[in-house]
Design a protein around this motif. Structure first.
Motif, PDB file in Angstrom:
ATOM      1  N   SER A  30       0.830  -1.206   0.000  1.00  0.00           N
ATOM      2  CA  SER A  30       0.000   0.000   0.000  1.00  0.00           C
ATOM      3  C   SER A  30       0.861   1.252   0.000  1.00  0.00           C
ATOM      4  O   SER A  30       0.592   2.201  -0.745  1.00  0.00           O
ATOM      5  CB  SER A  30      -0.925   0.010   1.221  1.00  0.00           C
ATOM      6  N   THR A  57      -4.865   3.944  -4.057  1.00  0.00           N
ATOM      7  CA  THR A  57      -3.887   3.091  -3.376  1.00  0.00           C
ATOM      8  C   THR A  57      -4.472   1.714  -3.125  1.00  0.00           C
ATOM      9  O   THR A  57      -3.869   0.690  -3.463  1.00  0.00           O
ATOM     10  CB  THR A  57      -3.435   3.748  -2.053  1.00  0.00           C
ATOM     11  N   SER A  58      -5.653   1.664  -2.566  1.00  0.00           N
ATOM     12  CA  SER A  58      -6.305   0.384  -2.264  1.00  0.00           C
ATOM     13  C   SER A  58      -6.614  -0.391  -3.544  1.00  0.00           C
ATOM     14  O   SER A  58      -6.374  -1.599  -3.633  1.00  0.00           O
ATOM     15  CB  SER A  58      -7.590   0.638  -1.476  1.00  0.00           C
ATOM     16  N   CYS A  66      -3.175  -1.789  -5.161  1.00  0.00           N
ATOM     17  CA  CYS A  66      -2.248  -2.593  -4.360  1.00  0.00           C
ATOM     18  C   CYS A  66      -2.608  -4.071  -4.534  1.00  0.00           C
ATOM     19  O   CYS A  66      -3.691  -4.502  -4.153  1.00  0.00           O
ATOM     20  CB  CYS A  66      -2.314  -2.200  -2.890  1.00  0.00           C
ATOM     21  N   VAL A  78       2.449   1.791  -3.457  1.00  0.00           N
ATOM     22  CA  VAL A  78       1.467   2.278  -4.430  1.00  0.00           C
ATOM     23  C   VAL A  78       1.131   3.739  -4.138  1.00  0.00           C
ATOM     24  O   VAL A  78       1.059   4.570  -5.057  1.00  0.00           O
ATOM     25  CB  VAL A  78       0.202   1.395  -4.431  1.00  0.00           C
ATOM     26  N   MET A  79       0.945   4.078  -2.867  1.00  0.00           N
ATOM     27  CA  MET A  79       0.641   5.461  -2.506  1.00  0.00           C
ATOM     28  C   MET A  79       1.759   6.394  -2.982  1.00  0.00           C
ATOM     29  O   MET A  79       1.487   7.471  -3.532  1.00  0.00           O
ATOM     30  CB  MET A  79       0.459   5.610  -0.994  1.00  0.00           C
TER      31      MET A  79
END
Length: 128
Positions: free
Chosen positions: A43, A104-105, A108, A46-47
């Protein structure tokens, strides 16, 4: 990856060294810790990419695992993980953080792999 049994669990050798995995804290990482770490760090990575693409690079991202709920009645199954992100940077537009959290979610791979089995709660704060 190849895992070999040891006196206290299993181990694997990677290009970064040997990873020791054990049901006991004193002999290595516990399997659930690796699961939670995978979700958290995936996460965070990706963020970081999302923020870069939105031209709001983070100076730092800290991820705190605030809660891991395991069900002792079902093999200590991980049922809930709460991740709290502290995003630091002068260029971060806080009004865009809900969209950043959504992206992000969604992107991921670890979250997407476990989302139907584990309740993942994600919160954040921005520090300038």
């Amino acid at each position: 990856m190849k895992f070999s049994m040891t006196e206290h669990g299993f181990e694997t050798t990677t290009q970064y060294g040997t990873l020791h995995i054990s049901p006991k804290d004193e002999h290595g990482f516990r399997p659930y810790q690796l699961l939670v770490s995978s979700v958290a760090v995936c996460s965070g990575g990706v963020m970081r990419k999302v923020l870069q693409k939105m031209r709001m690079p983070a100076d730092d991202i800290q991820i705190e695992v605030k809660e891991v709920h395991r069900n002792p009645d079902v093999a200590d199954r991980v049922e809930r993980i709460h991740l709290h992100f502290t995003v630091m940077g002068t260029e971060i537009d806080e009004s865009k953080m809900p969209r950043i959290m959504e992206l992000t979610s969604k992107n991921c791979s670890m979250v997407q792999s476990v989302k139907d089995a584990i309740d993942i709660r994600e919160t954040y704060e921005v520090v300038r």
